[in-house]
Structure formats: C-alpha cells, structure tokens
Design a protein around this motif. Structure first.
Motif, short mmCIF file in Angstrom:
data_model
loop_
_atom_site.label_atom_id
_atom_site.label_comp_id
_atom_site.label_asym_id
_atom_site.label_seq_id
_atom_site.Cartn_x
_atom_site.Cartn_y
_atom_site.Cartn_z
N LEU A 93 0.83 -1.20 0.00
CA LEU A 93 0.00 0.00 0.00
C LEU A 93 0.86 1.26 0.00
CD1 LEU A 93 -2.87 -0.94 2.50
CD2 LEU A 93 -3.09 -0.52 0.04
N GLY A 94 1.95 1.21 0.76
CA GLY A 94 2.87 2.35 0.76
C GLY A 94 3.48 2.58 -0.61
N ILE A 151 7.25 14.98 -4.77
CA ILE A 151 7.95 13.72 -4.50
C ILE A 151 8.11 13.51 -3.00
CG2 ILE A 151 10.17 12.54 -4.74
CD1 ILE A 151 10.40 13.73 -7.52
N SER A 152 8.41 14.57 -2.27
CA SER A 152 8.55 14.46 -0.82
C SER A 152 7.25 13.97 -0.19
CB SER A 152 8.95 15.81 -0.24
OG SER A 152 9.00 15.75 1.18
N VAL A 153 6.13 14.51 -0.63
CA VAL A 153 4.83 14.09 -0.10
C VAL A 153 4.54 12.65 -0.47
CG1 VAL A 153 2.35 14.46 -0.27
CG2 VAL A 153 3.88 16.42 -0.04
N ALA A 154 4.86 12.26 -1.72
CA ALA A 154 4.57 10.89 -2.17
C ALA A 154 5.39 9.87 -1.40
CB ALA A 154 4.85 10.77 -3.67
N MET A 155 6.61 10.20 -1.04
CA MET A 155 7.47 9.27 -0.32
C MET A 155 7.01 9.04 1.11
SD MET A 155 9.57 8.25 -2.55
CE MET A 155 10.82 7.41 -1.59
N ASN A 156 6.19 9.94 1.65
CA ASN A 156 5.65 9.75 2.99
C ASN A 156 4.86 8.45 3.08
OD1 ASN A 156 6.76 12.14 3.77
ND2 ASN A 156 4.85 13.28 3.92
N THR A 157 4.19 8.10 2.00
CA THR A 157 3.37 6.89 2.02
C THR A 157 4.23 5.65 2.14
OG1 THR A 157 1.87 8.06 0.53
CG2 THR A 157 1.47 5.74 0.86
N THR A 158 5.32 5.60 1.39
CA THR A 158 6.23 4.46 1.49
C THR A 158 6.84 4.38 2.88
OG1 THR A 158 6.79 4.49 -0.87
CG2 THR A 158 8.36 3.45 0.61
N ALA A 159 7.23 5.50 3.44
CA ALA A 159 7.82 5.52 4.78
C ALA A 159 6.83 4.99 5.82
CB ALA A 159 8.25 6.94 5.14
N PHE A 160 5.59 5.43 5.73
CA PHE A 160 4.59 4.98 6.69
C PHE A 160 4.28 3.49 6.51
CE2 PHE A 160 0.04 5.07 8.30
CZ PHE A 160 0.43 5.07 9.63
#
Length: 220
Positions: free
Chosen positions: A125-126, A157-166
């Motif tokens: 999902l991330g 890109i910074s916002v999109a990477m938040n999902t992978t991190a979470f």
C-alpha cells in the motif's frame, strides 16, 4: 505531535488504509500474545497437577482432571490413557498422544500467519500510494510554469514518499511481532511434546510396553 499529524496528512489518501492495517495487526498481536501466555501458564499448572496423579497410577483422576481443564496437556495425557486401555504397545500410546499435540497446534498457530500478510499489504500500500502520488505530481508539473516545475516536483515527490515511509513503519513492527509469536508458539508445542514423553515414561513404569526410544523433560 504536530509533526506526526503533518506527516500523516501530507501522505495522501493511502495513509488511512495503512493505518487501518497497522491497527488490525497490533490488535491481533496483542490477542495472540495474551492467548499464548495464558495457554503456557495453563499447561504448566495442569501438568503440575497431573504429575502426582500419574505417579500414583490414579488414571481415573487424571481423566477427570483432563475433562475439567482446557489445557492441551490434559487432553494429550487423557488420549494416552484411553489408548493404553486398548493396547499395551508403547508406540501406539505414543501415537495417540502425538495426535493430541497435533490437534492443539492449530489453535496455538491460529491467526498468527495473518501478521506477515498484513505486513506485506502495508508495504505494498505504501508503494502504491507513492506511485499514485508521483503520477499526480508529474501530471501537475506538466501544466505548471517552467520556473515553478523544479520546486513543485520536489515538494510532490517528498509528499509521495511519505506513504512508502509509513508503510514500512507499519510493516516492520508487524514482522517483529510475527516472529515473536512464532517463537512463543514453538516453545509451547515443544513443551507439550516433552511433557507427553515425560508422562508416557511415568505411565510405562511397571507396565510391559514395547519401547521406542525418545527422551524429554517436563513443561518448564
């Protein structure tokens, strides 16, 4: 706290299903841990009550105690006693007790495997949220002014990477809990097998059982 809230809000809509997966996984981990801890304690207490009865050859009392408790070790010993009344062969009695162990295993392992699945779902999902965010970012950049493209792209890109991190933040503890529960389950199963052999050795004293060599200790 404001940083956490901002991080969550900037991650996009996929942060919510990841959070749901994390909550479900944590709840499942707690439930399994409580169940396994209670099962281990129940087996220990039941075995301590069964042992003196077996040493006195009071098999009727052992069967009555097994019926009163939900501890798997009680059913395992009762299965051995029931088979002993049908055949004097040690290996047949041992097979009956091993069957009791096999019946107890599914209850001990129940739902634990879901934790690994939930961890994988969280990671995927991330990744999906990041990909969808990047698609939206490049689409927005394509329509932006040339002077704003670099800034807009880096922010997106910074916002999109938040999902992978979470997603990874949710997956890692779930995998750790999965490993811990598997280890605890294995310890309980091993203790049941050792207790069964201990009880079988006590039952065989004074009887003409055909032996099959196996050793073990009692439930710790």
């Amino acid at each position: 706290m404001n940083t956490v809230i901002s991080f969550f809000q900037n991650g996009g809509p996929f942060m919510y299903p990841i959070a749901l997966v994390l909550v479900v996984g944590l709840g499942l981990s707690i439930e399994r841990w409580v169940f396994l801890t209670a099962a281990k304690g129940s087996n220990r207490r039941t075995f301590n009550r069964l042992l003196p009865l077996l040493q006195k050859k009071d098999y009727a009392a052992v069967v009555d105690l097994a019926r009163q408790t939900r501890a798997p070790v009680g059913r395992i010993v009762a299965a051995g006693i029931a088979r002993m009344q049908q055949t004097p062969r040690r290996d047949e009695i041992e097979y009956a007790m091993e069957e009791g162990v096999m019946e107890a295993v599914p209850r001990l392992e129940k739902r634990t495997g879901y934790l690994a699945t939930l961890a994988n779902i969280s990671t995927l999902l991330g990744l999906l949220g990041t990909i969808m965010g990047l698609i939206a970012a490049f689409t927005a950049v394509a329509n932006a002014e040339p002077s704003e493209k670099a800034t807009l792209l880096s922010q997106s890109i910074s916002v999109a990477m938040n999902t992978t991190a979470f997603g990874l933040m949710a997956a890692i503890p779930l995998l750790l809990f999965h490993a811990m529960l598997q280890t605890k389950t294995t310890e309980i199963v091993d203790s049941l097998e050792m207790a069964g052999i201990k009880c079988l050795n006590i039952m065989s004293n004074g009887n003409t059982f055909q032996s099959r060599t196996r050793t073990g200790d009692a439930v710790r």
